[in-house]
Design a protein around this motif. Structure first.
Motif, short mmCIF file in Angstrom:
data_model
loop_
_atom_site.label_atom_id
_atom_site.label_comp_id
_atom_site.label_asym_id
_atom_site.label_seq_id
_atom_site.Cartn_x
_atom_site.Cartn_y
_atom_site.Cartn_z
N UNK A 277 47.26 -85.45 2.14
CA UNK A 277 48.21 -84.92 1.59
C UNK A 277 47.48 -83.54 1.07
N UNK A 278 45.62 -83.27 0.44
CA UNK A 278 45.40 -82.63 0.13
C UNK A 278 44.99 -81.35 0.63
N UNK A 279 44.33 -81.35 2.19
CA UNK A 279 44.16 -80.10 2.73
C UNK A 279 45.89 -79.69 3.25
N UNK A 280 47.11 -80.16 3.50
CA UNK A 280 47.70 -80.00 3.58
C UNK A 280 48.20 -78.84 2.57
N UNK A 281 47.83 -79.33 1.07
CA UNK A 281 48.57 -78.73 0.03
C UNK A 281 47.62 -77.59 -0.44
#
Length: 154
Positions: free
Chosen positions: A120-124
């Protein structure tokens, strides 16, 4: 296959010249303000994207002495925080977005031997990059103008 992200930055040369006119101390001050604003933007986006469960987040365990201890780490989104770090070089600025006590954020992002990754962190970060750069640019410009007026520079 990795996605390619391309940015076209306009107006940064003017900001760079303005920072040089302010001098290193004031430019660092303006940079801290801008870096914090960019990190806050990312933190806000991460809070929206972070997976949320509705189960109880407190855990009990026994220490080596036999004492029972209950710890509540809270939800992932409640642990996302912005903090400033000490840079390695003078007049550099470092702002961090951390997951605080939510050590399990790493397990969600990268997976484990028994759980596949649910990043969730990288795409965000990829989606919020342009928004962060715009926020940094706006805040840097505002801080430079405020400091120039306050200290009579330019």
């Amino acid at each position: 296959m990795a996605d390619k992200v391309t940015f076209e930055l306009k107006g940064w040369d003017e900001l760079k010249r303005g920072l040089e006119q302010l001098g290193p101390e004031l430019a660092t001050k303006a940079g801290k303000s801008a870096a914090r604003a960019g990190a806050k933007t990312l933190a806000d986006e991460l809070k929206i994207a972070a997976p949320v469960g509705d189960e109880d987040t407190s855990r009990s365990y026994r220490t080596k002495s036999g004492e029972s201890v209950t710890v509540d780490y809270g939800h992932l989104r409640d642990n996302i925080k912005v903090r400033m770090a000490r840079p390695k070089n003078a007049h550099n600025v470092v702002a961090l977005v951390t997951f605080g006590a939510a050590f399990w954020a790493r397990f969600l992002e990268y997976g484990t031997s028994k759980m596949k990754a649910r990043p969730f962190a990288k795409p965000t970060f990829d989606n919020a990059s342009v928004l962060m750069l715009e926020k940094i640019k706006t805040q840097l410009s505002t801080a430079m103008e405020r400091l120039a007026r306050k200290y009579g520079r330019r």
